[in-house]
Design a protein around this motif. Structure first.
Motif, PDB file in Angstrom:
ATOM      1  N   LYS A  15       7.764  -1.143   8.550  1.00 58.11           N
ATOM      2  CA  LYS A  15       7.189  -0.064   7.742  1.00 58.11           C
ATOM      3  C   LYS A  15       7.569   1.291   8.344  1.00 58.11           C
ATOM      4  O   LYS A  15       7.718   1.423   9.557  1.00 58.11           O
ATOM      5  CB  LYS A  15       5.652  -0.156   7.747  1.00 58.11           C
ATOM      6  N   ARG A  21       5.063   1.827   2.956  1.00 58.98           N
ATOM      7  CA  ARG A  21       6.383   1.454   2.449  1.00 58.98           C
ATOM      8  C   ARG A  21       7.294   1.014   3.588  1.00 58.98           C
ATOM      9  O   ARG A  21       7.199   1.504   4.709  1.00 58.98           O
ATOM     10  CB  ARG A  21       7.047   2.659   1.774  1.00 58.98           C
ATOM     11  N   SER A  25      13.020   0.140   1.372  1.00 58.87           N
ATOM     12  CA  SER A  25      12.721   0.768   0.080  1.00 58.87           C
ATOM     13  C   SER A  25      12.762   2.287   0.204  1.00 58.87           C
ATOM     14  O   SER A  25      12.947   2.989  -0.776  1.00 58.87           O
ATOM     15  CB  SER A  25      11.383   0.290  -0.469  1.00 58.87           C
ATOM     16  N   LEU A 342       0.536   4.137  -1.659  1.00 61.58           N
ATOM     17  CA  LEU A 342       1.886   4.267  -1.103  1.00 61.58           C
ATOM     18  C   LEU A 342       1.982   5.392  -0.079  1.00 61.58           C
ATOM     19  O   LEU A 342       2.776   5.336   0.854  1.00 61.58           O
ATOM     20  CB  LEU A 342       2.879   4.596  -2.226  1.00 61.58           C
TER      21      LEU A 342
END
Ligand SMILES: Nc1ncnc2c1ncn2[C@@H]1O[C@H](COP(=O)(O)OP(=O)(O)OP(=O)(O)O)[C@@H](O)[C@H]1O
Ligand SMILES: [Mg+2]
Length: 344
Positions: A15, A21, A25, A342
């Motif tokens: 992460k 996130r 990504s 997020l």
């Protein structure tokens, strides 16, 4: 045989520090090479942050070393030079007091960017966040109408613009400064200057989320914004049909080029429910979700077509405010919750 996809899949467990996130990504991983069990990975951070870089390096090395077939691991995490933002963009500064800046964009006009911006801003405020909403659509500002804000901003003692507040959201737009219906015929440099002032000469105060509504396309306003402040992410709004998705890919490409993480895709005008309950998929359905999966970015949710959404926009009372418990309001609140998670 170890492949690049194996490495990418393993790195999805890492992460970005402080975010939910993962680094894949976020688009941080730029190069992967594999030779005889030696894996080399190069990553690029969008803002210089030595603590985050070290943490990402350690976590990445740990997950890669745990893979069978991997003998040696080299992870390099690059940071932009001090004072310089990614892509060689100078002069990018944070706005004091503003924690997160989120751009709402799409390559295409009329897909509901402004509608999503106002409803998400009001929804985040209802969830307890301190929220600002900046209209970067200089040629066609629609935020004042949709937010029901008509008073001119005042000027503080320190000569800064004080944004009017409605529905718990601080609002700034060129529409609040110009007389009604006066067309704006400015060229690029004036757009850039205005956006800089909207970011740095407005009293945003302590703000958890500053949402920025962008005009359609990938023009001056988008570029100015990305060059002026480090964005925490972009939300892409699309309608389900292929004609819209093609342009959406351009919007995604623009953010990727300037290293702005894509927070996710919202599919607007997903379907219509007739008064007797029949579901009509005017523009098709599921294109936003499919595109999100194809691009490996989160799908934030879908918003059906509701007359109330359009009416709320025209009345200056977003559905999230007038009817938070009805389906149109709930759709936006769910997306706001996903966004907040997020960026937690
Ligand atoms: N889910 C929806 N249901 C009903 N009407 C909607 C919905 N989303 C948007 N609209 C209406 O569609 C019109 C266009 O929406 P909006 O202005 O938000 O799009 P936009 O992408 O910001 O457009 P532009 O590219 O011109 O900035 C508005 O009248 C709005 O009220
Ligand atoms: Mg708009």
């Amino acid at each position: 045989m170890l492949t690049q996809d194996d490495i990418k899949n393993a790195l999805k467990a890492v992460k970005y520090p402080g975010y939910s996130r993962d680094i894949i990504s976020f688009g941080l991983v730029k190069e992967i090479s594999i030779t005889n069990g030696t894996v080399s990975v190069t990553m690029q951070l969008t803002a210089s942050n030595s603590d985050a870089a070290r943490q990402i390096q350690e976590d990445s090395e740990r997950v890669l070393k745990a893979l069978p077939e991997v003998k040696q691991v080299r992870v390099e995490v690059r940071q932009p030079a001090a004072g310089q933002a990614p892509g060689g963009m100078p002069n990018q500064n944070r706005i004091p007091g503003v924690k997160r800046i989120i751009a709402v964009a799409s390559g295409k006009g009329g897909v509901g960017k402004s509608t999503c911006s106002v409803n998400l801003a009001c929804a985040l405020a209802q969830l307890g966040a301190r929220v600002g909403l900046l209209d970067c659509d200089i040629y066609g500002p629609s935020i004042p109408l949709m937010m029901g804000v008509h008073e001119r901003p005042t000027v503080s003692e320190s000569e800064r613009l004080v944004p009017p507040i409605n529905h718990g959201v601080k609002v700034m737009s060129i529409g609040l400064l110009l007389d009604n219906d006066q067309p704006v015929i400015w060229r690029g440099p004036m757009i850039a200057k205005t956006i800089q002032q909207f970011l740095f000469s407005v009293e945003w105060g302590e703000t958890d989320f500053l949402l920025v509504d962008l005009p359609p396309g990938t023009g001056d306003a988008q570029l100015s914004l990305c060059q002026t402040v480090p964005l925490d992410g972009g939300v892409i709004v699309t309608t389900p049909q292929e004609a819209s998705l093609g342009v959406v890919r351009k919007g995604i490409g623009m953010f990727q080029k300037v290293n702005v993480p894509i927070l996710g895709i919202v599919e607007n005008m997903s379907y219509f429910t007739t008064p007797n309950g029949e579901r009509v998929e005017i523009f098709g359905h599921g294109g936003g979700q499919a595109e999100a999966a194809r691009q490996d970015i989160p799908f934030l949710g879908e918003v059906p077509i509701f007359t109330e959404i359009r009416e709320g926009g025209d009345r200056g009372v977003p559905v999230v405010v007038s009817a938070p418990d009805k389906p149109p309001g709930r759709a936006f609140i769910q997306i706001a919750e996903a966004l907040r998670k997020l960026l937690a």
